[in-house]
Design a protein around this motif. Structure first.
Motif, PDB file in Angstrom:
ATOM      1  N   ILE A   1       6.668   3.239 -23.712  1.00 16.72           N
ATOM      2  CA  ILE A   1       7.137   4.700 -23.776  1.00 16.72           C
ATOM      3  C   ILE A   1       6.727   5.909 -24.463  1.00 16.72           C
ATOM      4  O   ILE A   1       6.556   6.129 -25.223  1.00 16.72           O
ATOM      5  CB  ILE A   1       8.716   4.905 -23.615  1.00 16.72           C
ATOM      6  N   ASP A   2       5.441   6.607 -22.788  1.00 16.70           N
ATOM      7  CA  ASP A   2       5.520   7.752 -23.633  1.00 16.70           C
ATOM      8  C   ASP A   2       6.372   9.126 -23.825  1.00 16.70           C
ATOM      9  O   ASP A   2       6.868   8.783 -23.247  1.00 16.70           O
ATOM     10  CB  ASP A   2       4.256   7.991 -22.942  1.00 16.70           C
ATOM     11  N   ASP A   3       5.625   9.775 -23.787  1.00 13.73           N
ATOM     12  CA  ASP A   3       6.684  10.894 -24.090  1.00 13.73           C
ATOM     13  C   ASP A   3       7.028  11.906 -22.512  1.00 13.73           C
ATOM     14  O   ASP A   3       8.549  12.173 -22.956  1.00 13.73           O
ATOM     15  CB  ASP A   3       5.529  12.247 -24.721  1.00 13.73           C
ATOM     16  N   HIS A   4       6.700  12.015 -21.868  1.00 13.54           N
ATOM     17  CA  HIS A   4       6.915  12.580 -20.603  1.00 13.54           C
ATOM     18  C   HIS A   4       5.683  13.279 -19.815  1.00 13.54           C
ATOM     19  O   HIS A   4       4.555  12.254 -19.791  1.00 13.54           O
ATOM     20  CB  HIS A   4       7.568  14.749 -21.392  1.00 13.54           C
ATOM     21  N   LEU A   5       6.945  14.056 -18.275  1.00 16.64           N
ATOM     22  CA  LEU A   5       5.817  13.904 -17.783  1.00 16.64           C
ATOM     23  C   LEU A   5       5.463  15.548 -17.022  1.00 16.64           C
ATOM     24  O   LEU A   5       6.077  15.523 -17.362  1.00 16.64           O
ATOM     25  CB  LEU A   5       5.988  13.990 -15.984  1.00 16.64           C
ATOM     26  N   ASN A   6       3.853  15.742 -16.920  1.00 12.40           N
ATOM     27  CA  ASN A   6       3.707  16.916 -17.119  1.00 12.40           C
ATOM     28  C   ASN A   6       3.554  17.351 -15.439  1.00 12.40           C
ATOM     29  O   ASN A   6       4.676  16.796 -14.785  1.00 12.40           O
ATOM     30  CB  ASN A   6       1.779  16.843 -17.632  1.00 12.40           C
ATOM     31  N   GLU A   7       3.829  18.870 -15.426  1.00 12.42           N
ATOM     32  CA  GLU A   7       4.208  19.340 -14.129  1.00 12.42           C
ATOM     33  C   GLU A   7       3.328  18.683 -12.658  1.00 12.42           C
ATOM     34  O   GLU A   7       3.701  18.550 -11.456  1.00 12.42           O
ATOM     35  CB  GLU A   7       3.229  20.711 -13.751  1.00 12.42           C
ATOM     36  N   LYS A   8       1.743  17.962 -12.296  1.00 16.41           N
ATOM     37  CA  LYS A   8       1.704  17.171 -12.200  1.00 16.41           C
ATOM     38  C   LYS A   8       1.847  16.047 -10.957  1.00 16.41           C
ATOM     39  O   LYS A   8       1.306  15.160 -11.222  1.00 16.41           O
ATOM     40  CB  LYS A   8      -0.247  17.519 -11.539  1.00 16.41           C
TER      41      LYS A   8
ATOM     42  N   ALA B   1       5.291   6.759 -13.337  1.00 13.46           N
ATOM     43  CA  ALA B   1       5.265   8.047 -14.245  1.00 13.46           C
ATOM     44  C   ALA B   1       6.891   8.957 -12.999  1.00 13.46           C
ATOM     45  O   ALA B   1       7.731   8.902 -13.924  1.00 13.46           O
ATOM     46  CB  ALA B   1       4.407   8.296 -13.322  1.00 13.46           C
ATOM     47  N   THR B   2       7.001   9.081 -11.194  1.00 18.53           N
ATOM     48  CA  THR B   2       8.191   9.141 -10.907  1.00 18.53           C
ATOM     49  C   THR B   2       8.809   8.559 -10.732  1.00 18.53           C
ATOM     50  O   THR B   2      10.051   9.086 -10.905  1.00 18.53           O
ATOM     51  CB  THR B   2       7.656  10.121 -10.259  1.00 18.53           C
ATOM     52  N   ALA B   3       8.138   7.028 -10.344  1.00 14.91           N
ATOM     53  CA  ALA B   3       8.178   6.187 -10.490  1.00 14.91           C
ATOM     54  C   ALA B   3       8.701   5.833  -9.063  1.00 14.91           C
ATOM     55  O   ALA B   3       9.035   5.213  -7.962  1.00 14.91           O
ATOM     56  CB  ALA B   3       9.222   5.369 -10.666  1.00 14.91           C
ATOM     57  N   ASN B   4       8.688   7.303  -8.374  1.00 16.71           N
ATOM     58  CA  ASN B   4       9.111   7.291  -6.009  1.00 16.71           C
ATOM     59  C   ASN B   4       8.422   6.178  -6.131  1.00 16.71           C
ATOM     60  O   ASN B   4       8.549   6.024  -5.068  1.00 16.71           O
ATOM     61  CB  ASN B   4       8.488   8.490  -6.233  1.00 16.71           C
TER      62      ASN B   4
ATOM     63  N   LEU C   1      -3.107   8.146 -20.565  1.00 17.51           N
ATOM     64  CA  LEU C   1      -4.661   6.959 -20.296  1.00 17.51           C
ATOM     65  C   LEU C   1      -5.251   7.717 -18.820  1.00 17.51           C
ATOM     66  O   LEU C   1      -6.205   7.262 -18.582  1.00 17.51           O
ATOM     67  CB  LEU C   1      -4.266   5.969 -19.979  1.00 17.51           C
ATOM     68  N   GLY C   2      -4.708   9.289 -18.164  1.00 16.41           N
ATOM     69  CA  GLY C   2      -5.738   9.586 -16.928  1.00 16.41           C
ATOM     70  C   GLY C   2      -4.827   8.506 -15.807  1.00 16.41           C
ATOM     71  O   GLY C   2      -4.097   7.926 -15.959  1.00 16.41           O
ATOM     72  N   ASP C   3      -5.477   8.978 -14.685  1.00 12.63           N
ATOM     73  CA  ASP C   3      -5.008   7.806 -13.674  1.00 12.63           C
ATOM     74  C   ASP C   3      -5.842   6.622 -13.106  1.00 12.63           C
ATOM     75  O   ASP C   3      -6.798   6.551 -13.424  1.00 12.63           O
ATOM     76  CB  ASP C   3      -5.564   8.455 -12.520  1.00 12.63           C
TER      77      ASP C   3
ATOM     78  N   GLY D   1       1.094  -1.411   0.511  1.00 10.90           N
ATOM     79  CA  GLY D   1       0.196  -0.002   0.119  1.00 10.90           C
ATOM     80  C   GLY D   1       1.099   1.782   0.039  1.00 10.90           C
ATOM     81  O   GLY D   1       1.548   1.326   0.313  1.00 10.90           O
ATOM     82  N   ILE D   2       1.006   1.762  -0.817  1.00 14.88           N
ATOM     83  CA  ILE D   2       1.695   3.470  -1.358  1.00 14.88           C
ATOM     84  C   ILE D   2       0.895   3.959  -1.669  1.00 14.88           C
ATOM     85  O   ILE D   2       0.444   3.518  -3.142  1.00 14.88           O
ATOM     86  CB  ILE D   2       3.071   2.941  -2.109  1.00 14.88           C
ATOM     87  N   TYR D   3       1.097   5.203  -1.652  1.00 10.91           N
ATOM     88  CA  TYR D   3       0.132   6.571  -2.602  1.00 10.91           C
ATOM     89  C   TYR D   3       0.933   6.961  -2.348  1.00 10.91           C
ATOM     90  O   TYR D   3       1.898   8.252  -2.049  1.00 10.91           O
ATOM     91  CB  TYR D   3      -1.221   6.672  -1.914  1.00 10.91           C
ATOM     92  N   ARG D   4       0.676   7.976  -3.422  1.00 14.39           N
ATOM     93  CA  ARG D   4       1.415   9.160  -4.090  1.00 14.39           C
ATOM     94  C   ARG D   4       1.673  10.457  -3.342  1.00 14.39           C
ATOM     95  O   ARG D   4      -0.262  10.828  -3.863  1.00 14.39           O
ATOM     96  CB  ARG D   4       1.977   9.219  -5.422  1.00 14.39           C
ATOM     97  N   ASP D   5       2.078  11.595  -2.948  1.00 10.17           N
ATOM     98  CA  ASP D   5       1.436  12.835  -2.149  1.00 10.17           C
ATOM     99  C   ASP D   5       1.276  13.518  -4.024  1.00 10.17           C
ATOM    100  O   ASP D   5       2.388  14.100  -4.106  1.00 10.17           O
ATOM    101  CB  ASP D   5       1.888  13.123  -1.382  1.00 10.17           C
ATOM    102  N   HIS D   6      -0.238  14.001  -3.792  1.00  2.00           N
ATOM    103  CA  HIS D   6      -0.054  14.935  -4.500  1.00  2.00           C
ATOM    104  C   HIS D   6       0.894  16.391  -4.948  1.00  2.00           C
ATOM    105  O   HIS D   6       1.071  17.231  -5.626  1.00  2.00           O
ATOM    106  CB  HIS D   6      -1.562  15.001  -5.119  1.00  2.00           C
ATOM    107  N   GLU D   7       0.725  16.744  -3.417  1.00  2.16           N
ATOM    108  CA  GLU D   7       1.515  18.072  -3.635  1.00  2.16           C
ATOM    109  C   GLU D   7       3.229  17.630  -3.755  1.00  2.16           C
ATOM    110  O   GLU D   7       3.790  18.796  -4.332  1.00  2.16           O
ATOM    111  CB  GLU D   7       1.917  18.509  -1.776  1.00  2.16           C
ATOM    112  N   THR D   8       4.062  16.530  -2.973  1.00  2.00           N
ATOM    113  CA  THR D   8       5.166  16.784  -3.013  1.00  2.00           C
ATOM    114  C   THR D   8       5.200  15.262  -4.127  1.00  2.00           C
ATOM    115  O   THR D   8       7.053  15.408  -4.483  1.00  2.00           O
ATOM    116  CB  THR D   8       6.127  16.213  -1.605  1.00  2.00           C
ATOM    117  N   LEU D   9       4.243  14.517  -5.038  1.00  4.83           N
ATOM    118  CA  LEU D   9       4.780  13.620  -5.535  1.00  4.83           C
ATOM    119  C   LEU D   9       5.761  12.643  -4.936  1.00  4.83           C
ATOM    120  O   LEU D   9       6.010  11.431  -5.376  1.00  4.83           O
ATOM    121  CB  LEU D   9       5.363  14.074  -6.738  1.00  4.83           C
TER     122      LEU D   9
END
Length: 209
Positions: free
Chosen positions: A184-191, A135-138, A198-200, A101-109
């Motif tokens: 492998i897609d193009d890039h990550l956006n600012e979020k 995505a970020t892979a964190n 494909l969204g979330d 169980g791991i979730y990504r903090d949407h503020e800090t990523l």
């Protein structure tokens, strides 16, 4: 990219395109994710070791190939990873299952861990970690680190989509863990979302926002 295998089978690419479409329903997205995960599982397990056993067919005795060693472990990164997990269990129903169980903090990523449950003897098993998005892979890095701390030594990572930034981060942290992805897609956006992506995946699979 070194350490990354893109699974470009026509059926995988066809199903992925439908999943990307914003008009695809929750039910269809969930079904397609289960179907595509079976195809991904086929590729990631292509080199499993075999041995021979004596059996009897209805016609005669013979030596036939069978998997050798302890059963696989599928490690699902909650919650979206369960969409891949279900299809893989259709193909390998005897596999053991770990939940992370791991979730990504949407503020800090950054990843936030809230649950971990895995078989005890990971060191003797191939562990396949599943999460639709790299995505970020964190979160993925944190999950694999946790599994290694638990003793896992032979690990592979499977996702639907990966961003170049995520691949770079993941392979830098875990160069010994190969990545299998459908694209492998193009890039990550600012979020921190994969573009075009494909969204979330979790929201689309469960109909939440």
């Amino acid at each position: 990219m070194d350490g990354v295998k893109v699974i470009d089978h026509p059926l995988v690419q066809h199903k992925l395109t439908i999943m990307r479409d914003r008009e695809t329903s929750t039910a269809s997205f969930r079904r397609l994710l289960r179907e595509i995960s079976t195809l991904l599982c086929y590729e990631v397990t292509r080199d499993l070791e075999l041995t021979e056993v004596e059996i009897e067919t209805p016609l005669q005795p013979m030596k036939a190939p069978i998997l050798v060693g302890k059963k696989l472990v599928f490690a699902s990164i909650l919650r979206a990873g369960n969409g891949l997990l279900e299809g893989m269990l259709d193909l390998v129903p005897a596999a053991r299952v770990a939940h992370i169980g791991i979730y990504r903090d949407h503020e800090t990523l950054q990843p936030v861990e809230y649950y971990f449950k895995a078989p005890q003897d990971l060191s003797d098993r191939l562990t396949i970690v599943v999460d639709p998005m790299l995505a970020t892979a964190n979160s993925s890095i944190a999950a694999v680190t946790k599994l290694k701390e638990r003793g896992a030594r032979d690990i592979r990572f499977v996702c639907l989509l990966a961003a170049p930034e995520g691949i770079a981060n993941f392979t830098a942290a875990h160069p010994d863990v190969p990545v299998f992805t459908a694209a492998i897609d193009d890039h990550l956006n600012e979020k921190g979302y994969i573009v075009p992506g494909l969204g979330d995946a979790g929201d689309r699979m469960y109909g939440t926002k």
